[in-house]
Design an enzyme around this catalytic site. Structure first.
Site, PDB file in Angstrom:
ATOM      1  N   GLU A  56       0.910  -1.167  -0.021  1.00  0.00           N
ATOM      2  CA  GLU A  56       0.057  -0.059  -0.053  1.00  0.00           C
ATOM      3  C   GLU A  56       0.793   1.229  -0.062  1.00  0.00           C
ATOM      4  O   GLU A  56       0.410   2.333  -0.810  1.00  0.00           O
ATOM      5  CB  GLU A  56      -0.950  -0.030   1.064  1.00  0.00           C
ATOM      6  CG  GLU A  56      -1.930  -1.088   1.211  1.00  0.00           C
ATOM      7  CD  GLU A  56      -2.846  -1.218   0.059  1.00  0.00           C
ATOM      8  OE1 GLU A  56      -2.924  -0.527  -0.910  1.00  0.00           O
ATOM      9  OE2 GLU A  56      -3.149  -2.224  -0.122  1.00  0.00           O
ATOM     10  N   ASP A  75       3.193  -4.490  -5.875  1.00  0.00           N
ATOM     11  CA  ASP A  75       3.608  -5.797  -5.152  1.00  0.00           C
ATOM     12  C   ASP A  75       5.219  -5.922  -5.427  1.00  0.00           C
ATOM     13  O   ASP A  75       5.622  -6.443  -4.188  1.00  0.00           O
ATOM     14  CB  ASP A  75       3.255  -7.193  -6.167  1.00  0.00           C
ATOM     15  CG  ASP A  75       1.733  -7.497  -5.772  1.00  0.00           C
ATOM     16  OD1 ASP A  75       1.119  -7.137  -4.790  1.00  0.00           O
ATOM     17  OD2 ASP A  75       1.257  -8.265  -6.416  1.00  0.00           O
TER      18      ASP A  75
END
Length: 634
Positions: free
Chosen positions: A483, A546
């Protein structure tokens, strides 16, 4: 969990999850099961048991907002009562559509329809202004399509297009039969709705196009937007919704508005019948259980789910979603608590420190861009567990158990939408939660520069005091850093420390970043999966996040005294385990900005040198990727 390291050399995901995949069963009412899904199921059961205890009076609450939610839950469970009442509550709504004879008639009802969540040829929303993120702005976009995405209307998907439209038509025909429409009436109305949908499709954005935030910001004056059509008075509806004429409206799909007049002109009957069916679809499930089963057929065909959710779960989802922050507050305080909230908040701060170190030592960013990136990180807002306060909106929500479910939901929707439009031009509440604390997920909001980690995701296999630090970093650590990485992906990097769309990159840095992003696109693009292929452009921002998330979490894990690289990567693969229907996997490939779970687990591990050392992976092994082909961005 014992894992054969030799098998990992060929396929990390299969080596870690293969045994589970053989025995895992997909619930009949779901399209998938797995790491995220299993947590959802546990939380659903936990909360349903709690809701039942309050609904039957075994437990009592002093929170009036919570009690209103339980009233809605109790009302939604009264299937037998609704069957006796019959379809009349929906027929009253349909009469307001059937009585329309012109766009002028519609204009007189337009505001009420929007507030009630009824069909509109323009979707209006309120969010932070993308270039002045401290103030709420008005956004305008297109309505949704019948099929999941614009790509389904393209020539190469004709067979799928025709098959899905036939399924949809059969379902709507069955609904209309139960509502008393003749076969001839139903066929005409369905044909008209499909024709109107076909007029929309070429002019709206696909999921891939919508994934590019830089193309969202197209401010227009009200006069400019109003000139899009002479069939409806857009200026008048905007003034009715927000109380005055804004200086600008942020148009996210300018091509749609260029085509709007052509779509509407001489097509009122098509629009009316499109609206009629949307009202049926949006409300039929709130009648009896037979209507609910029929109304879910198309969605279940899309996802591959075998059965509708149980009556109890249906009622729970309805109440929980309408009172999302109330349900989240209850869950967070009862099952998470302030100690865990403080512990995870500390973990987030540690991950931010790691990221700051990465940025400080970055070799390809210029000093000016690097300094701005660190400033953005310093201003990053953190929300963990559950919100400190629930929005005042929920104090206004009232449920009348003597009224129909449809009437109650209509009134609650009107209340929520009035509050939404009342925010226009007011200061943005940066820390207002948009996701319930009972949601197994996390997000970064680029317009607010905040990261949010609801309580529900903060448990095993993502995070547990019973797991080693390496396992926790391979789980929640990677999610947290993922995030944070969104602040610097191809979309997040367009926004500054305040959440404004503002280019803070030098031209050279921007060009270099685009080259790296292109490598990430190419790394995933075209990989065969579930009989289709991965779209590297659609998934690029999540893949960048990711990659940054896993890399930074690994660095943080290595700072711990008990670091174990194998445990780190094994838990990383564990959190992505998923068993899904082929239909659902194919649907996700078309519309989901995330790559398939297996590829997220394997490819990102292949990009990290420590993975090769941890499992002694060498050229010739299936998991080997040549150093020059490993993508590193953050």
């Amino acid at each position: 969990m014992a894992v054969n390291n030799e098998l990992i050399k060929d396929d990390l995901y299969e080596a870690v999850n293969g045994g589970w995949l053989k025995t895992a069963k997909i619930p009949d009412d779901k399209p998938a099961t797995g790491g995220f899904n299993d947590l959802v199921n546990e939380i659903d059961k936990q909360l349903m048991d709690d809701f039942d205890a309050y609904a039957t009076g075994k437990e009592k609450s002093d929170d009036s907002r919570f009690n209103e939610m339980i009233k809605l839950y109790r009302l939604a469970k009264k299937f037998d009562w609704r069957k006796k009442v019959g379809p009349q509550p929906l027929k009253w709504m349909l009469a307001s559509v059937e009585n329309l004879n012109s766009y002028e008639d519609y204009q007189s009802q337009w505001k009420n329809w929007i507030l009630a969540g009824m069909p509109s040829p323009i979707s209006f929303d309120i969010d932070a202004d993308m270039k002045n993120a401290t103030v709420y702005a008005l956004f305008a976009s297109s309505p949704s399509l019948i099929l999941p995405d614009k790509s389904y209307y393209e020539a190469e998907k004709k067979a799928q297009h025709d098959q899905l439209l036939q399924l949809w038509s059969s379902m709507v025909e069955a609904l209309m039969d139960k509502l008393g429409y003749s076969k001839e009436e139903a066929k005409k109305i369905i044909d008209d709705a499909i024709k109107f949908d076909a007029l929309l499709a070429p002019n709206v954005k696909s999921a891939e196009e919508a994934a590019d935030y830089s193309k969202m910001y197209n401010p227009q004056t009200v006069a400019e937007l109003a000139s899009a059509t002479d069939q409806l008075d857009i200026a008048a509806i905007i003034k009715q919704l927000v109380g005055e004429e804004p200086e600008k409206v942020i148009v996210t799909e300018p091509e749609y508005f260029k085509a709007l007049n052509k779509i509407l002109q001489d097509n009122f009957e098509l629009f009316k019948n499109w609206a009629l069916i949307r009202v049926i679809r949006e409300n039929a499930s709130y009648l009896d259980d037979e209507m609910r089963e029929i109304n879910g057929r198309y969605g279940r065909a899309l996802s591959g789910s075998k059965k509708p959710v149980s009556q109890r779960k249906f009622a729970f989802y309805l109440a929980r979603d309408m009172f999302s922050q109330v349900a989240g507050d209850y869950y967070g305080k009862k099952y998470f608590g302030p100690q865990a909230k403080a512990d995870v908040h500390h973990m987030v701060e540690q991950m931010i420190k790691v990221y700051k170190g990465r940025l400080t030592n970055n070799q390809w960013l210029s000093k000016d861009t690097r300094d701005k990136a660190i400033l953005k990180l310093d201003k990053l807002g953190i929300q963990v567990g559950y919100p400190d306060k629930i929005p005042a909106l929920y104090d206004q929500f009232k449920v009348d158990e003597e009224e129909s479910l449809i009437a109650n939901l209509n009134q609650l929707t009107v209340t929520a939408n009035k509050e939404l439009f009342s925010r226009w031009n007011k200061p943005v509440d940066r820390m207002r939660w948009e996701m319930s604390a009972a949601t197994v997920n996390a997000y970064y909001h680029p317009f607010k520069n905040i990261i949010v980690f609801p309580a529900a995701i903060l448990q095993a296999p993502f995070y547990s005091l019973k797991q080693s630090s390496s396992q926790n970093y391979g789980g929640i650590g990677a999610v947290i850093a993922h995030e944070i990485s969104h602040a610097f992906d191809n979309n997040g990097s367009l926004f500054d420390e305040f959440g404004n769309l503002n280019n803070w990159w030098t031209d050279e840095d921007s060009a270099h970043f685009k080259q790296l992003a292109q490598k990430m696109i190419e790394e995933f693009d075209g990989i065969p999966f579930a009989g289709q292929k991965v779209n590297g452009k659609l998934t690029v921002s999540e893949n960048i996040a990711d990659a940054g998330g896993l890399s930074c979490a690994l660095e943080a894990a290595k700072n711990e005294a008990d670091f174990n690289a194998q445990e780190f990567f094994i838990n990383w693969a564990t959190i992505w385990r998923m068993k899904a229907t082929e239909q659902y996997m194919q649907l996700l490939l078309s519309i989901d900005v995330h790559a398939p779970q297996k590829l997220r687990a394997n490819i990102q591990a292949e990009n990290l040198d420590d993975f090769y050392r941890a499992f002694d992976i060498k050229p010739g092994d299936e998991m080997y990727r040549a150093p020059e082909d490993r993508v590193h961005i953050w």
